[in-house]
Design an enzyme around this catalytic site. Structure first.
Site, short mmCIF file in Angstrom:
data_model
loop_
_atom_site.label_atom_id
_atom_site.label_comp_id
_atom_site.label_asym_id
_atom_site.label_seq_id
_atom_site.Cartn_x
_atom_site.Cartn_y
_atom_site.Cartn_z
N SER A 39 6.57 15.19 -3.33
CA SER A 39 5.24 14.93 -2.96
C SER A 39 4.04 15.35 -4.02
CB SER A 39 5.23 16.00 -1.65
OG SER A 39 4.10 15.30 -0.79
N ASN A 99 0.78 11.73 -8.27
CA ASN A 99 0.98 10.93 -9.27
C ASN A 99 -0.56 10.44 -9.85
OD1 ASN A 99 1.72 9.69 -7.30
ND2 ASN A 99 3.62 9.27 -7.91
N CYS A 100 -1.29 10.18 -8.88
CA CYS A 100 -2.69 9.65 -8.92
C CYS A 100 -3.61 10.54 -9.75
CB CYS A 100 -3.30 9.25 -7.67
SG CYS A 100 -2.36 8.21 -6.74
N PRO A 131 20.41 -3.44 8.90
CA PRO A 131 19.44 -2.63 10.01
C PRO A 131 19.62 -1.29 10.09
CG PRO A 131 21.63 -3.89 11.16
CD PRO A 131 21.49 -4.17 9.74
N ASN A 132 20.39 -0.42 9.27
CA ASN A 132 20.37 0.86 9.03
C ASN A 132 19.45 1.42 7.63
OD1 ASN A 132 21.95 1.26 11.34
ND2 ASN A 132 23.55 0.45 10.14
N ILE A 133 19.25 0.38 7.11
CA ILE A 133 18.39 0.64 5.68
C ILE A 133 17.03 0.13 5.67
CG2 ILE A 133 18.69 0.80 3.34
CD1 ILE A 133 21.54 0.37 3.28
N ALA A 171 13.19 0.38 3.50
CA ALA A 171 12.37 0.28 2.23
C ALA A 171 11.11 0.57 2.14
CB ALA A 171 13.02 -0.71 1.31
N ASP A 223 6.47 1.36 -3.56
CA ASP A 223 6.20 0.18 -4.86
C ASP A 223 7.69 -0.57 -4.82
OD1 ASP A 223 4.07 1.70 -5.30
OD2 ASP A 223 4.85 2.59 -7.27
N LYS A 272 -31.33 -3.34 5.42
CA LYS A 272 -30.01 -4.25 5.03
C LYS A 272 -29.31 -3.90 4.03
CE LYS A 272 -33.21 -8.28 5.82
NZ LYS A 272 -34.20 -9.09 5.09
C1 LIG Z 1 -0.52 7.76 -13.26
C2 LIG Z 1 -0.48 6.97 -11.99
C3 LIG Z 1 -1.59 7.10 -11.40
C4 LIG Z 1 -1.87 6.34 -9.96
N1 LIG Z 1 -3.01 6.47 -9.49
C5 LIG Z 1 -3.17 5.67 -8.19
C6 LIG Z 1 -4.33 5.49 -7.49
O1 LIG Z 1 -5.31 6.14 -7.83
N2 LIG Z 1 -4.37 4.96 -6.37
C7 LIG Z 1 -3.19 4.46 -5.79
O2 LIG Z 1 -3.50 3.89 -4.75
N3 LIG Z 1 -2.23 4.47 -6.47
C8 LIG Z 1 -1.88 4.96 -7.60
N4 LIG Z 1 -0.79 5.13 -8.26
C9 LIG Z 1 0.27 4.42 -7.77
C10 LIG Z 1 0.97 5.37 -6.70
O3 LIG Z 1 1.21 6.59 -7.22
C11 LIG Z 1 2.14 4.65 -6.25
O4 LIG Z 1 2.05 3.32 -5.61
C12 LIG Z 1 2.86 5.49 -5.16
O5 LIG Z 1 3.37 6.75 -5.44
C13 LIG Z 1 4.34 4.86 -4.75
O6 LIG Z 1 4.96 5.45 -3.86
P1 LIG Z 1 6.66 5.33 -3.68
O7 LIG Z 1 7.11 6.52 -2.65
O8 LIG Z 1 6.78 3.84 -3.63
O9 LIG Z 1 7.02 5.88 -5.02
P2 LIG Z 1 7.03 7.22 -5.85
O10 LIG Z 1 5.73 7.81 -5.47
O11 LIG Z 1 7.01 6.78 -7.22
O12 LIG Z 1 8.28 7.84 -5.54
C14 LIG Z 1 9.23 7.44 -5.97
C15 LIG Z 1 10.36 8.64 -6.09
O13 LIG Z 1 11.83 8.16 -6.02
C16 LIG Z 1 12.54 8.83 -6.83
N5 LIG Z 1 13.78 8.16 -7.13
C17 LIG Z 1 14.13 7.03 -7.47
N6 LIG Z 1 15.17 6.47 -7.56
C18 LIG Z 1 15.81 7.79 -7.00
C19 LIG Z 1 17.38 7.83 -6.90
N7 LIG Z 1 18.31 6.97 -7.11
N8 LIG Z 1 17.79 9.16 -6.43
C20 LIG Z 1 16.95 9.94 -6.16
N9 LIG Z 1 15.38 9.83 -6.18
C21 LIG Z 1 15.17 8.68 -6.89
C22 LIG Z 1 11.86 9.15 -8.07
O14 LIG Z 1 12.08 10.22 -8.91
C23 LIG Z 1 10.32 9.26 -7.62
O15 LIG Z 1 9.81 10.71 -7.52
C24 LIG Z 1 -0.78 5.83 -9.49
C25 LIG Z 1 0.63 5.85 -10.28
C26 LIG Z 1 0.41 6.62 -11.25
C27 LIG Z 1 1.88 6.78 -12.09
#
Ligand SMILES: Cc1cc2nc3c(=O)[nH]c(=O)nc-3n(C[C@H](O)[C@H](O)[C@H](O)COP(=O)(O)OP(=O)(O)OC[C@H]3O[C@@H](n4cnc5c(N)ncnc54)[C@H](O)[C@@H]3O)c2cc1C
Length: 560
Positions: free
Chosen positions: A43, A46-47, A280-282, A284, A287, A445
């Site tokens: 948590s 990253n943004c 059905p149990n998984i 996603a 990103d 407007k």
């Molecule tokens: C620098 C940066 C700036 C950004 N700015 C913006 C913004 O301003 N606005 C916006 O909308 N979006 C922004 N984003 C994009 C946004 O952060 C992502 O779209 C969002 O975090 C995606 O969420 P997520 O849960 O899919 O993946 P993530 O937040 O990337 O989380 C995935 C997590 O899964 C973990 N993981 C992966 N594989 C495994 C595994 N096999 N076992 C255990 N853990 C694993 C990784 O370690 C990671 O911590 C930005 C991204 C970055 C990198």
């Protein structure tokens, strides 16, 4: 399975995963919820990372939105960081988990598994790509490494002109570095159309970012003094102290592939509207998934935090309701890629499809309008322009997309249009929207109303619009209705100046056997002229957005 015994395992504890975990707990007090992340944090923001590199966010702890302790104490959710999930046994409903600190592995049983593994930064196999000093930015440790490198650097090359590349360029300038940005496309900010993106490029250059557009990177070389050489396809070689690679991301699908879960055409995971995979149990989210785009109805990879958070919530809701034997109910509605980027006090935002995207998908039932209204009324101090492009269907007025650039009030307008798109709204809805107004905030407007009015006027036949891209390709009588002084300061080659104020007395000067196209400063006077001429039975078309739009088309190289 009884609700009390349900075991929900979540892989990835950032945007999508953390959302799914917290929502699952809110809906099911007795479920066992466990989150695994291979990184040291869950948590985290990253943004916010580019701004941490830029010292705008100074304390690293501010990036931690929630800690494992908070998850435990507030939500009774177990979080295992530095713990990688290395495999899924679907038939036994088990995952294999490896503790990255001790190397120990174990299996864990699940009733429901949520995968929010995110995306990884693209690192193409270019010569020298593994040289020290080449960084990507995905995690807090990545940002720490870049901050350390910045301490001893005076020059940086940013590769990639998307959101992260632009944010990094700004933040590295903020740290006092000389910055060059290389982008393979002819424009920065891919979600924008090129005539809008030129405004962003201008702002970057005004702030000292050197742009190299239309140039790919072919490789890197280490110089003897420890610095790097970036070799561009243009033949140029750039010496630098550090490189930021920001050329996009690709979904982190390795777990899905090894488990035989279905991927889509774009390489993301296929899910239904409840974020359920073909198992059905998984489930996603985030990103890693491909999602239907609400405008083009195609499946897209949209790596943004908002969709990831909402998808986590949808998946958790569906899991719990299914466990309770109830209909799943809340569906994910699809994505429209609503996004915003700040570039040196300029805001560029977009929602829905761009014109490029419509063309790529073979959608030709569209019309674009341009306008440049103030963020608020001109008589209240400090008004600045918002440059807007609105795309809508010619056949029914449905809004297809919008882009806006300006210094103030941009996100509010794009957010309103984003909501209208999600509701299936039309330009007639924008025309009639009732929005906030007081002098310091807008106008009676609003720019959103004006965009809708221009588009609706066009569809009703009251304001025929010319296509900017046809300018100069056909034989038209081009009349510039601005004042002579404005005309003298610059005009479209071949244009004739008949100021609006004198137009009604000079109708005989208009050609009978050519179409008449009208242009002015931003489109307003040409609209008045259009109405006057149409009521004199003269066929006219208006170049929307006027000379301001002309300049952006010209800079983008879109005019013959
Ligand atoms: C620098 C940066 C700036 C950004 N700015 C913006 C913004 O301003 N606005 C916006 O909308 N979006 C922004 N984003 C994009 C946004 O952060 C992502 O779209 C969002 O975090 C995606 O969420 P997520 O849960 O899919 O993946 P993530 O937040 O990337 O989380 C995935 C997590 O899964 C973990 N993981 C992966 N594989 C495994 C595994 N096999 N076992 C255990 N853990 C694993 C990784 O370690 C990671 O911590 C930005 C991204 C970055 C990198």
């Amino acid at each position: 399975m009884e609700q009390s015994k349900r075991r929900i395992l979540i892989v990835g504890g950032v945007a999508g995963g953390a959302s799914a975990a917290a929502r699952a707990r809110r809906l099911c007090e007795r479920c066992e919820i466990i989150v695994y992340d291979r990184g040291p944090y869950v948590s985290f923001a990253n943004c916010g990372l580019p701004y941490y590199v830029g010292d705008v966010i100074v304390e690293e702890t501010k990036l931690l939105v929630a800690t494992p302790e908070l998850f435990k104490n507030r939500f009774n959710i177990d979080v295992h960081t530095e713990t990688e999930v290395t495999g899924i046994d679907r038939s036994r409903q088990e995952i294999e988990v490896r503790n990255l600190k001790t190397g120990e592995t174990r299996t864990e049983r699940y009733d429901s598994l949520v995968l929010s593994t995110g995306a990884k930064a693209i690192r193409p196999p270019l010569p020298g790509i593994d040289s020290p000093g080449i960084f990507v930015l995905r995690t807090i440790p990545d940002s720490r490494k870049i901050r350390d490198a910045v301490q001893n650097a005076t020059r940086a090359v940013v590769v990639g002109g998307g959101f992260v590349g632009l944010e990094m360029a700004e933040n590295l300038r903020h740290r006092g570095l000389e910055v060059t940005l290389i982008e393979m496309a002819d424009q920065v900010m891919p979600p924008l159309d090129p005539e809008m993106a030129v405004m962003v490029a201008d702002r970057l250059e005004e702030n000292g970012v050197r742009l190299r557009l239309g140039a790919g990177v072919q490789g890197f070389e280490e110089n003897t003094d420890g610095s790097l050489k970036v070799k561009a396809s243009s033949g140029e070689e750039l010496d630098t102290d550090l490189v930021i690679l920001a050329i996009g991301v690709t979904p982190e699908t390795s777990l899905f592939e090894s488990a035989g879960l279905t991927l889509g055409e774009r390489g993301g995971v296929q899910v239904d509207e409840y974020m359920q995979t073909n198992d059905p149990n998984i489930w996603a989210v985030g990103d890693v998934v491909e999602i239907q785009d609400v405008v083009t109805k195609t499946r897209q990879l949209i790596p943004l935090a908002g969709p990831a958070n909402r998808q986590g919530r949808v998946a958790a809701g569906a899991i719990i309701r299914e466990a309770q034997g109830k209909e799943k109910r809340i569906q994910f509605r699809g994505v429209q890629a609503t996004a915003v980027c700040g570039i040196f006090d300029l805001t560029a935002a977009s929602t829905g499809a761009s014109e490029k995207m419509l063309n790529r998908q073979g959608i030709d039932d569209y019309q674009a309008v341009y306008l440049h209204p103030g963020n608020h009324v001109g008589y209240y101090p400090g008004a600045t322009s918002i440059h807007i492009k609105l795309l809508f269907s010619r056949s029914d007025g449905k809004i297809l997309g919008a882009q806006a650039i300006g210094e103030s009030g941009v996100t509010r307008r794009i957010d309103v249009i984003a909501m209208a798109i999600q509701m299936g709204g039309t330009v007639f809805d924008l025309e009639e929207s009732e929005l906030c107004y007081a002098p310091q905030f807008g106008a009676a407007k609003d720019p959103v109303n004006l965009a809708g009015m221009i588009a609706a006027n066009h569809l009703r036949g009251d304001l025929p619009l010319a296509d900017w891209k046809e300018l100069g390709t056909n034989n038209v009588d081009l009349i510039d209705v601005r004042s002579p002084a404005e005309f003298e300061r610059g005009h479209i080659p071949g244009a004739k100046n008949i100021p609006l104020e004198t137009l009604r007395g000079r109708l005989s000067e208009l050609s009978d056997n050519k179409d008449t196209w009208l242009v002015c400063g931003v489109g307003q006077r040409a609209y008045y002229a259009t109405r006057a001429l149409m009521q004199n039975d003269i066929a006219v078309k208006n170049l929307s957005g006027g000379m301001q739009t002309y300049q952006t088309f010209q800079k983008a190289g879109l005019l013959p």
